[in-house]
Design a protein around this motif. Structure first.
Motif, mmCIF file in Angstrom:
data_model
loop_
_atom_site.group_PDB
_atom_site.id
_atom_site.type_symbol
_atom_site.label_atom_id
_atom_site.label_comp_id
_atom_site.label_asym_id
_atom_site.label_seq_id
_atom_site.Cartn_x
_atom_site.Cartn_y
_atom_site.Cartn_z
ATOM 1 N N PHE B 47 0.833 -1.201 0.000
ATOM 2 C CA PHE B 47 0.000 0.000 0.000
ATOM 3 C C PHE B 47 0.872 1.256 0.000
ATOM 4 N N LEU B 48 1.933 1.233 0.828
ATOM 5 C CA LEU B 48 2.829 2.385 0.932
ATOM 6 C C LEU B 48 3.516 2.652 -0.398
ATOM 7 N N SER B 49 4.044 1.593 -1.005
ATOM 8 C CA SER B 49 4.763 1.800 -2.272
ATOM 9 C C SER B 49 3.808 2.332 -3.339
ATOM 10 N N ASN B 50 2.598 1.805 -3.372
ATOM 11 C CA ASN B 50 1.614 2.291 -4.355
ATOM 12 C C ASN B 50 1.291 3.751 -4.132
ATOM 13 N N LEU B 51 1.171 4.107 -2.860
ATOM 14 C CA LEU B 51 0.846 5.507 -2.541
ATOM 15 C C LEU B 51 1.946 6.430 -3.033
ATOM 16 N N LEU B 52 3.203 6.051 -2.686
ATOM 17 C CA LEU B 52 4.337 6.863 -3.130
ATOM 18 C C LEU B 52 4.366 6.960 -4.650
ATOM 19 N N ASN B 53 4.132 5.842 -5.268
ATOM 20 C CA ASN B 53 4.097 5.752 -6.728
ATOM 21 C C ASN B 53 3.102 6.745 -7.319
ATOM 22 N N VAL B 54 1.892 6.697 -6.760
ATOM 23 C CA VAL B 54 0.831 7.572 -7.263
ATOM 24 C C VAL B 54 1.168 9.038 -6.998
ATOM 25 N N VAL B 55 1.674 9.308 -5.789
ATOM 26 C CA VAL B 55 2.035 10.687 -5.458
ATOM 27 C C VAL B 55 3.075 11.206 -6.454
ATOM 28 N N PHE B 56 4.052 10.358 -6.741
ATOM 29 C CA PHE B 56 5.089 10.777 -7.691
ATOM 30 C C PHE B 56 4.494 11.079 -9.082
ATOM 31 N N ILE B 57 3.705 10.146 -9.570
ATOM 32 C CA ILE B 57 3.121 10.316 -10.915
ATOM 33 C C ILE B 57 2.254 11.575 -10.962
ATOM 34 N N VAL B 58 1.395 11.716 -9.936
ATOM 35 C CA VAL B 58 0.487 12.864 -9.924
ATOM 36 C C VAL B 58 1.280 14.168 -9.865
ATOM 37 N N SER B 59 2.323 14.207 -9.010
ATOM 38 C CA SER B 59 3.109 15.433 -8.886
ATOM 39 C C SER B 59 3.736 15.816 -10.220
ATOM 40 N N VAL B 60 4.378 14.821 -10.855
ATOM 41 C CA VAL B 60 5.067 15.128 -12.116
ATOM 42 C C VAL B 60 4.067 15.572 -13.182
ATOM 43 N N PHE B 61 2.954 14.867 -13.276
ATOM 44 C CA PHE B 61 1.958 15.232 -14.310
ATOM 45 C C PHE B 61 1.391 16.628 -14.056
ATOM 46 N N LEU B 62 1.053 16.909 -12.792
ATOM 47 C CA LEU B 62 0.486 18.237 -12.510
ATOM 48 C C LEU B 62 1.513 19.333 -12.773
ATOM 49 N N PHE B 63 2.762 19.028 -12.436
ATOM 50 C CA PHE B 63 3.824 20.003 -12.688
ATOM 51 C C PHE B 63 3.891 20.316 -14.196
ATOM 52 N N GLN B 64 3.883 19.294 -15.008
ATOM 53 C CA GLN B 64 3.963 19.508 -16.465
ATOM 54 C C GLN B 64 2.718 20.221 -16.987
ATOM 55 N N ARG B 65 1.585 19.909 -16.340
ATOM 56 C CA ARG B 65 0.326 20.528 -16.767
ATOM 57 C C ARG B 65 0.429 22.047 -16.608
ATOM 58 N N LEU B 66 0.923 22.459 -15.427
ATOM 59 C CA LEU B 66 1.079 23.894 -15.187
ATOM 60 C C LEU B 66 2.129 24.494 -16.120
ATOM 61 N N HIS B 67 3.197 23.740 -16.298
ATOM 62 C CA HIS B 67 4.307 24.234 -17.105
ATOM 63 C C HIS B 67 3.884 24.436 -18.565
ATOM 64 N N THR B 68 3.174 23.461 -19.101
ATOM 65 C CA THR B 68 2.791 23.522 -20.515
ATOM 66 C C THR B 68 1.746 24.596 -20.766
ATOM 67 N N ASP B 69 0.929 24.857 -19.729
ATOM 68 C CA ASP B 69 -0.082 25.905 -19.873
ATOM 69 C C ASP B 69 0.542 27.242 -20.277
ATOM 70 N N MET B 70 1.785 27.416 -19.844
ATOM 71 C CA MET B 70 2.421 28.706 -20.097
ATOM 72 C C MET B 70 2.935 28.832 -21.528
ATOM 73 N N LEU B 71 2.984 27.720 -22.233
ATOM 74 C CA LEU B 71 3.443 27.806 -23.620
ATOM 75 C C LEU B 71 2.312 28.336 -24.489
ATOM 76 N N LYS B 72 2.627 29.350 -25.249
ATOM 77 C CA LYS B 72 1.579 29.950 -26.096
ATOM 78 C C LYS B 72 2.066 30.026 -27.535
ATOM 79 N N GLY B 73 1.130 30.385 -28.416
ATOM 80 C CA GLY B 73 1.538 30.608 -29.802
ATOM 81 C C GLY B 73 1.338 29.369 -30.648
ATOM 82 N N ILE B 74 1.688 29.480 -31.902
ATOM 83 C CA ILE B 74 1.444 28.366 -32.826
ATOM 84 C C ILE B 74 2.754 27.912 -33.456
ATOM 85 N N ASP B 75 3.823 28.026 -32.664
ATOM 86 C CA ASP B 75 5.114 27.559 -33.165
ATOM 87 C C ASP B 75 5.203 26.059 -32.921
ATOM 88 N N PHE B 76 4.584 25.284 -33.852
ATOM 89 C CA PHE B 76 4.463 23.838 -33.630
ATOM 90 C C PHE B 76 5.810 23.141 -33.573
#
Lengths: 112, 690
Positions: B47-76
């Protein structure tokens, strides 16, 4: 106003057709300013169909008069209608410019 | 908001690092005890390892979510490069790391399980980083040109995907038959989302080839990760097998599928992209053409644009443009063709009577005339730029292939030329109306100047009457008259007409009056005045301008007048003694025509005339004798002379009215083309008391 040019040997024959007023005198000025004209020794102006000339039109001829004289180009008017000729005469231009009755006479004077 | 985001990012990054480190410690401890305690895990808290696992995944994904939001424009391409350089290389790093480990193992010849766990754990971190980065970059591109439906579909996808983390958290096996169909449905959902690749259409040909390289590299990253983790899953000694995490599988499925789809779409749209590029460029050019009016561009610039755009649109191999000036064509914008070739083509067209008209020939080779010219071109398009009454230019396009101007191309070209015609026409209208506006303003000022300069009253004296009339035409300004009392018995009267109109005419008029007042202070003869005035004007009059003028000095004591004429209308005179009406036809050259003082002097005459009581002098400007009837006849000197013959016995005022009325009858109402000025002077009998 319609201006047509015809070139015969070393002579430019310019035919003026219509009324030479402020707006059409711009076209005349362009034609006379053309450096090509300076290559010819004689410029004959056929005024047969020139019905009216305004002071702007006269001004164009006056402004080129000295230039032609300096370049020793003969400027000869012929076939001028009476009322147009009268305008030239009143202004005193008949004494400065060569105005003759017809083409033959113009040719003769040009070749002198 | 920005501050909140930055704080959140710091928090997420910290929690990601801590959870990963804890996970590593947990894994290492477990592995240690596994080694020591004969296969029975000592400190196993799934249970502990799964929790840590999920916390890690969620943290990284949310971090990227915020980070990517700041990218603007159509420079594909920028997005793709960002993804590859910051996350794609992680896969290559992980391979490198694993290889280094393998080499070390081979060299040391011992199984070093703890080190393997460290490598595995690092690779897991890199995988999550890559997936999260790719996931949100793809979201950005997938939602390009989105609609509401797509936004909702995506939001649900994110939500469902996040929900699969619950499976991991509660240690459910996603491969069990309960969840398998659900996962399959998610797979279809992903496939549907991956069809949203609108951004690919906006890539130019060059960008597409660059994106293919980047997408290929990213695909390879996906493959490396998948292969690594599935190979490792067979390893018995692993504490946690990340292939068991359904979330990662689905995220990888999405990232991989979307990358593959983008790669394939880019690849297959590569051949058509030049067509779309051309289309969008054509559109832009149309827009530029219509914008050029607002930007105040000149006709020449519009033609530049036309030629450039049409050559590009038709892919012509040679071209030239004729600007029509005074009905003569002038060649401009020559491309890959020389003067003699233009000349020969022009001659041929004239011979065929194809002159300044819309003409397409897609098979010049079949025409004997063109074959004879032995020119390298096989198709030709002639496109005139003309309105219903005015031809302003003709565009000639040539191509070295047969059938070069197909229907589609010709349509585009015609749209270009008609747009150009419109633009040119509008440019002319705009400049004309501006010109008119300026003109009107100028004439208003000129008229005011003229009115203020002409004297309103003449001196009334017992020995002559004078009556004046002056009307300014709408279009021309330049008539003037004035007088100066030289002594008790002498008066100078000047009349004149300045050539030209508007401000410059008014200005010269004022100048002339200044010269008159200045010079006549010195009391000089009229001919001398003309010479001096000519000399003064020669320095300031432009070459095309001149002034006509007449100056009269009337001497009452001597019962005579002196006058000189500089190109001005002849003076009309009634001699009461001889009962005769005539013109003084004297010589005299206008002012400013000859600018050489000595030469001018030879052209000016002076005249002296004794007057009799009852004589009438009529002086006027050419606006009177050149007044025109509706049938375009001139009023003329003869009719003026006749009028004076009829009216000389009247008073000066009445003579003037009679003449003006006659002129007005002749021209009809509101038909004044030129300024009209008329002065009538009548000499009275000698008064006994003077």
């Amino acid at each position: 106003m319609k201006i047509t040019q015809e070139i015969k040997e070393n002579t430019v024959i310019m035919t003026l057709d219509g009324e030479l007023d402020a707006s059409s005198s711009v076209i005349l000025d362009e034609e006379l300013s053309d450096p090509e004209i300076m290559k010819y020794a004689k410029v004959l102006v056929n005024c047969q169909d020139l019905n009216y000339i305004s002071s702007a039109g006269l001004g164009v001829f006056i402004s080129h008069l000295q230039r032609f004289e300096d370049a020793q180009i003969k400027l000869i008017f012929y076939n001028m209608q009476d009322k147009v000729r009268n305008v030239f005469e009143i202004l005193g231009l008949d004494l400065l410019m060569t105005i003759v009755s017809d083409y033959e006479e113009a040719r003769t004077i040009a070749n002198e | 908001m920005q501050l909140y985001k930055n704080n959140a990012k710091t928090l997420l990054a910290t929690s990601a690092v801590i959870s990963w480190l804890l996970l590593l410690v947990y894994v290492l401890l477990n592995a240690e005890s596994k080694l020591a305690g004969a296969g029975v895990p000592g400190v196993a808290f799934p249970f502990l390892s799964n929790l840590l696992n999920v916390v890690f995944i969620v943290s990284v994904f949310l971090f990227q979510r915020l980070h990517t939001d700041m990218l603007k424009g159509i420079d594909f391409i920028g997005y793709l490069w960002n993804l590859f350089s910051k996350a794609g290389v992680a896969a290559y790093l992980s391979v490198a790391l694993y290889l280094v480990y393998r080499v070390y193992i081979n060299y040391a010849e011992v199984e070093y399980t703890l080190l393997l766990h460290v490598v595995y754990q690092i690779n897991f971190g890199l995988l999550v980083l890559f997936l999260s980065k790719a996931f949100y970059i793809w979201r950005q591109l997938l939602l390009y040109h989105k609609n509401k439906f797509l936004q909702i579909a995506w939001d649900w996808f994110e939500l469902l995907l996040a929900a699969t983390l619950l499976l991991t958290l509660f240690n459910f096996n996603y491969t069990s038959y309960v969840f398998l169909p659900l996962l399959a449905l998610m797979g279809f959902y992903i496939l549907f989302l991956c069809t949203n690749l609108k951004w690919v259409a906006y890539l130019t040909f060059n960008n597409k080839s660059r994106s293919l390289v980047l997408l290929g590299a990213i695909l390879l990253s996906c493959y490396i990760f998948v292969r690594f983790f599935y190979n490792m899953s067979d390893n018995e000694s692993l504490v946690i097998d990340y292939t068991d995490v359904g979330f990662l599988l689905l995220a990888m499925l999405f990232v991989g599928t979307y990358t593959l789809a983008a790669f394939l779409v880019s690849l297959f749209s590569l051949p058509t992209s030049s067509v779309f590029e051309q289309k969008s460029e054509d559109l832009l050019n149309f827009q530029r053409l219509s914008l050029s009016i607002q930007q105040g561009q000149s006709e020449a610039q519009v033609y530049d644009m036309l030629v450039e755009s049409t050559i590009k649109a038709s892919d012509a191999s040679a071209a030239w443009f004729d600007i029509i000036r005074n009905s003569d064509p002038q060649v401009t914008h020559v491309l890959n063709i020389n003067e003699s070739q233009i000349k020969s083509i022009r001659h041929l067209l004239q011979a065929y009577n194809i002159h300044n008209m819309d003409y397409i020939n897609n098979n010049l080779g079949r025409n004997p005339g063109f074959r004879e010219l032995t020119l390298p071109w096989k198709s030709m398009a002639i496109l005139p730029i003309k309105t219903s009454k005015h031809l302003s230019g003709v565009l000639y396009l040539l191509k070295d292939v047969e059938g070069g101007f197909d229907h589609e191309t010709v349509n585009v070209l015609r749209t270009f030329t008609s747009q150009t015609t419109l633009t040119i026409e509008n440019l002319r209208l705009v400049s004309e109306s501006l010109q008119n506006e300026r003109y009107k303003e100028e004439l208003k000022i000129a008229t005011q100047v003229q009115e203020s300069l002409n004297p309103k009253t003449f001196p009334t004296d017992s020995w002559f009457e004078i009556s004046t009339h002056s009307v300014a035409a709408k279009e021309v300004g330049g008539d003037f008259y004035d007088f100066l009392q030289l002594s008790e018995s002498r008066i100078a009267i000047i009349i004149g007409d300045v050539s030209g109109k508007g401000i410059s005419a008014a200005f010269h008029m004022a100048q002339m009056k200044g010269i008159f007042h200045g010079l006549m202070q010195q009391d000089m003869a009229p001919s001398e005045f003309m010479k001096q005035a000519n000399s003064a004007l020669s320095r300031c009059l432009e070459r095309t301008s001149f002034i006509t003028s007449s100056l009269y000095i009337i001497d009452y004591r001597m019962q005579g007048f002196m006058f000189a004429r500089a190109g001005h209308c002849h003076t009309l005179y009634y001699n009461s003694m001889m009962d005769d009406v005539f013109y003084f036809k004297t010589d005299g050259l206008g002012l400013g025509i000859i600018r050489d003082d000595k030469r001018y002097a030879a052209h000016i005459r002076e005249m002296y005339y004794d007057y009799n009581p009852g004589d009438v002098m009529v002086i006027y400007t050419d606006g009177i004798v050149e007044a025109r009837s509706p049938g375009n006849e001139e009023y003329g000197e003869d009719r003026l002379q006749y009028m004076l013959k009829q009216t000389y016995h009247l008073e000066a005022d009445d003579i003037k009215y009679a003449i003006i009325n006659d002129v007005n009858d002749f021209t009809g109402p509101d038909n004044v083309y030129d300024d009209q000025t008329l002065l009538v002077i009548k000499f009275r009998p000698i008064q006994q008391n003077t």
